[in-house]
Write an enzyme that holds these catalytic residues in place. Structure first.
Site, short mmCIF file in Angstrom:
data_model
loop_
_atom_site.label_atom_id
_atom_site.label_comp_id
_atom_site.label_asym_id
_atom_site.label_seq_id
_atom_site.Cartn_x
_atom_site.Cartn_y
_atom_site.Cartn_z
N SER A 179 0.84 -1.19 0.00
CA SER A 179 0.00 0.00 0.00
C SER A 179 0.89 1.26 0.00
O SER A 179 1.85 1.32 -0.77
CB SER A 179 -0.92 -0.06 1.23
OG SER A 179 -2.03 0.75 1.07
N ASP A 431 -8.06 -5.62 -6.33
CA ASP A 431 -7.76 -4.48 -5.47
C ASP A 431 -8.01 -3.16 -6.20
O ASP A 431 -7.39 -2.90 -7.22
CB ASP A 431 -6.28 -4.58 -5.06
CG ASP A 431 -5.87 -3.43 -4.14
OD1 ASP A 431 -6.76 -2.75 -3.59
OD2 ASP A 431 -4.64 -3.23 -4.00
N HIS A 456 -6.04 -6.50 -1.80
CA HIS A 456 -4.96 -5.58 -1.41
C HIS A 456 -3.77 -6.34 -0.80
O HIS A 456 -3.90 -7.02 0.20
CB HIS A 456 -5.53 -4.58 -0.40
CG HIS A 456 -4.78 -3.29 -0.30
ND1 HIS A 456 -4.30 -2.60 -1.41
CD2 HIS A 456 -4.43 -2.53 0.77
CE1 HIS A 456 -3.70 -1.49 -1.01
NE2 HIS A 456 -3.75 -1.42 0.31
#
Ligand SMILES: *[C@@H]1O[C@H](CO)[C@@H](O)[C@H](O)[C@H]1NC(C)=O
Ligand SMILES: *[C@@H]1O[C@H](CO)[C@@H](O)[C@H](O)[C@H]1NC(C)=O
Ligand SMILES: *[C@@H]1O[C@H](CO)[C@@H](O)[C@H](O)[C@H]1NC(C)=O
Ligand SMILES: *[C@@H]1O[C@H](CO)[C@@H](O)[C@H](O)[C@H]1NC(C)=O
Ligand SMILES: *[C@@H]1O[C@H](CO)[C@@H](O)[C@H](O)[C@H]1NC(C)=O
Ligand SMILES: *[C@@H]1O[C@H](CO)[C@@H](O)[C@H](O)[C@H]1NC(C)=O
Length: 501
Positions: A179, A431, A456
């Site tokens: 991320s 994602d 994710h």
């Protein structure tokens, strides 16, 4: 610790959520508090030592000479003590112990690579607060919260470790993150190629900035996840917005909604429906991020393939409005009440608002400007265009600062990253953040790996019996690249980056 904030900040936050609500989803890691539990209910325990490193509060100016303590965690059980590699997690917007617990991939590969694991906390999060309790008190104290300062912390820490840990002097270091942490891993390699030999950037949306990708891609991917998880599913959500508008137009309707959704605090006025819809929208986004193939507890405890479970309640979009909304309630309850422990649903919490949350808002309100929009036809949401001016005004009222929309592209190169080397970008097809990710190969050593069944940063999680083949292949490829970088470095330990020395 959020006490220093103006009492009205929650209201402004809700308004900010409305135009920028996905950020909290991006940020939510620091909200969960439990250790990841794999589907066979084996708790993966992690074993590390905690240290603190003295960092300059300001790496780039000389007027502020004070320091703070940056927390970092070290696990060296499998480390080959003379020059074995270091896998360095570039911490993102939350408590580093949480990322440490949730990055099972590093623990899974440590032995094979003979690697030391280091997890470095990002300044302003967890315990690494430059001004202690005052860190969030105003724009002056927040002034040193930036990705550039965080990268400098990481580089200085790595150099410090190499200087002081016996046997680490020639250890090749690989940056790893997911991320925003993945963005930092990639940027650390770009900006400090003499410090890290390569980077694994998982689900890292380094192209989510202004004019790099269409602002609607993010929500289109969310919508696709629901469309392909059940007949009528995305259509039901699509129809729910008007149903909410209609029903919330009367006091009786507001009361009905409050009780049908078991809300902790009832909706009192028509405007409350705006916050209610924003909360639902954010819930759908969160589900898209954590649509994992097995039971997991990332943002919330959830069943395997949670969107499929959600979609069981959303098969018929043409039902009467109240029936449709009862289905929506059962659907969000999958997210909020999988454990059966939620007495009521709180629309001020999708992801809970703690300090890390505010830190990420500040970053979004300064450098990390990520335009998002919906069009109401190619996605299941209401039309919402990207309004930089409105966003900037929200930021100003919240923090007293205004965002700089183009800065991230200037400082990190935007799409023009072909001059870099040794970076793997991995992306999950499910994602929504893959919309802003690097999904094509840029050069021989700046490569993209796609995981079609991945949400994710699935690849950074522990191995699991229910992992789809695509994530196993991705992890194998990631290990292969890391092994090559390590080999390259060890062939020339003093000059590890194929530079002329
Ligand atoms: C991480 O795991 C350890 C135990 O292994 C636990 O004590 C700690 O609370 C966890 N941290 C978070 C934030 O989940
Ligand atoms: C709006 O709500 C009213 C009462 O709740 C209902 O009778 C009406 O059919 C609804 N309108 C639409 C377009 O569904
Ligand atoms: C959550 O589940 C429990 C157990 O099924 C139930 O008693 C409770 O009412 C549920 N809460 C909500 C908000 O639906
Ligand atoms: C709902 O969440 C907000 C924000 O976290 C919190 O302040 C409030 O106390 C919660 N309300 C209830 C009834 O739990
Ligand atoms: C990338 O930068 C080079 C010069 O460094 C320039 O020639 C090229 O046009 C740029 N490409 C893009 C896609 O901006
Ligand atoms: C990029 O190149 C690698 C190595 O050839 C390959 O495995 C991978 O599938 C490519 N990625 C994409 C998105 O085409």
């Amino acid at each position: 610790m959020a006490a220093g904030f103006r009492p009205d900040s929650v209201v402004i936050c809700v308004a900010l959520l409305r135009c920028f609500h996905v950020l909290s989803a991006f940020n939510s890691p620091n909200l969960a508090r439990q250790v990841a539990v794999s589907s066979n209910a084996v708790v993966n325990t992690v074993n590390y030592n905690t240290y603190y490193f003295k960092q300059k509060i300001d790496h780039f100016g000389f007027a502020e000479d004070a320091t703070f303590k940056q927390r970092y965690l070290v696990a060296d059980q499998h480390w080959h003590k003379d020059g074995g590699p270091i896998l360095f997690y570039t911490g993102n917007e939350g408590d580093i112990t949480w990322f440490c617990n949730n990055t099972g991939f590093m623990w899974d590969v440590a032995e094979e690579l003979g690697a030391m694991l280091v997890f470095a906390e990002h300044r302003y999060y967890g315990e690494s607060l430059p001004f202690g309790d005052k860190s969030y008190s105003d724009a002056k104290h927040l002034n040193f919260l930036s990705s550039e300062q965080a990268l400098a912390d990481f580089a200085v820490l790595i150099e410090g470790l190499k200087r002081t840990v016996p046997g680490a002097q020639h250890s090749p270091v690989i940056a790893i993150g997911g991320s925003y942490g993945g963005m930092l891993a990639a940027w650390l390699r770009m900006k400090y190629p003499h410090v890290v030999v390569g980077a694994l950037a998982s689900s890292a949306p380094i192209w989510q900035f202004t004019d790099l990708v269409p602002c609607g891609d993010f929500y289109k991917i969310v919508t696709q996840d629901f469309s392909m998880s059940g007949m009528g599913c995305s259509e039901s959500i699509s129809k729910s917005w008007k149903a909410i508008d209609n029903i919330s137009s009367t006091d009786d309707g507001l009361q009905w909604l409050s009780s049908a959704f078991k809300l902790c605090s009832p909706l009192r006025k028509k405007e409350d429906a705006v916050a209610f819809k924003a909360w639902l929208q954010e819930t759908w986004v969160n589900l898209a991020m954590v649509d994992y193939p097995y039971e997991a507890n990332f943002l919330q405890p959830l069943p395997a393939w949670p969107i499929k479970v959600v979609c069981q309640f959303l098969k018929n979009p043409y039902r009467p409005e109240k029936d449709l909304l009862n289905g929506i309630f059962l659907a969000v309850n999958v997210y909020y009440n999988h454990t059966g422990n939620a007495p009521c649903l709180n629309i001020s919490q999708t992801a809970t608002g703690n300090l890390g949350y505010i830190g990420w808002y500040y970053q979004a309100c300064t450098e990390m400007v990520m335009p998002m929009c919906t069009d109401g036809s190619s996605d299941m949401f209401e039309l919402q265009s990207w309004d930089f001016k409105a966003f900037s005004d929200e930021c100003y009222s919240l923090f007293g600062v205004r965002p700089r929309a183009d800065w991230a592209t200037t400082v990190y190169g935007g799409k023009n990253i072909s001059s870099h080397s040794n970076i793997v970008f991995s992306n999950g097809g499910l994602d929504p953040w893959s919309g802003g990710g690097v999904t094509r190969n840029i050069s021989k050593s700046v490569v993209a790996i796609m995981i079609p069944e991945g949400a994710h940063h699935l690849d950074l999680r522990y191995n699991n019996a229910y992992d789809p083949k695509s994530v196993l292949q991705a992890r194998a490829l990631e290990v292969k690249y890391m092994t090559e970088w390590i080999k390259e470095a060890s062939e020339n330990p003093k000059c590890p980056h194929n530079q002329v020395c």
